[in-house]
Design a protein around this motif. Structure first.
Motif: not given
Length: 183
Positions: A115-132
């Protein structure tokens, strides 16, 4: 979103599913459930020097026949709730939770889950949610730029992006109107 029919002596729950592209502005628990009466919820505690997040086993109620879709936990469960915010592209979200009044972002990277704070948000915080689909219908897989979220015993960690098994497919969880005592 729950459809509940009650009569004296029994209740029936209807299945409710959410399209992976329709999570913006919604809040759920994230829980790994292997089609049993319990599952492990993604919690906000850090483990393994900040590369894993803790899990918590709790009783769940599911759609009674196929056991797919949103699962329900007791209203007084201490489950971490996660909010989904569109990250611009279909199926991509910033997934957040509050800890002590501070907004934290879920990060899934090659280094682990954190978990990171807003100032540390980067590309790895863009979470892809895939439906099964098929065996994983009603479940969702969460991935960062190169890794997927995975349950490993009692903690949540990462697996390679192509990994697809019971430990990488999660249910979304809502609070039930029932208490822990009623579960």
């Amino acid at each position: 979103n729950a459809v509940v029919f009650s009569a004296e002596g029994f209740s029936v729950y209807g299945v409710v599913t959410v399209d992976a592209g329709d999570l913006d502005g919604k809040t759920f628990g994230i829980l790994n459930n292997k089609d049993t009466v319990s599952g492990t919820a993604l919690m906000t505690g850090s483990a393994s020097s900040g590369t894993r997040l803790t899990g918590k086993v709790m009783t769940v109620r599911t759609e009674p026949v196929k056991r797919t879709g949103i699962v329900f936990v007791a209203q007084d469960s201490s489950i971490s709730m996660w909010s989904f915010h569109s990250a611009g592209e279909e199926g991509q979200y910033y997934v957040t939770t509050e800890i002590g009044g501070t907004l934290k972002y879920l990060k899934i990277s090659a280094a682990g889950v954190s978990l990171v704070e807003e100032s540390q948000v980067d590309e790895d915080c863009r979470i892809t949610v895939e439906a099964g689909s098929g065996k994983y219908s009603g479940k969702y897989r969460f991935s960062g730029s190169s890794r997927v979220l995975r349950l490993d015993n009692s903690n949540f960690t990462i697996a390679n992006a192509g990994t697809s098994n019971d430990n990488t497919w999660m249910n979304l969880a809502e609070l039930s109107t029932l208490t822990e005592e009623d579960f």
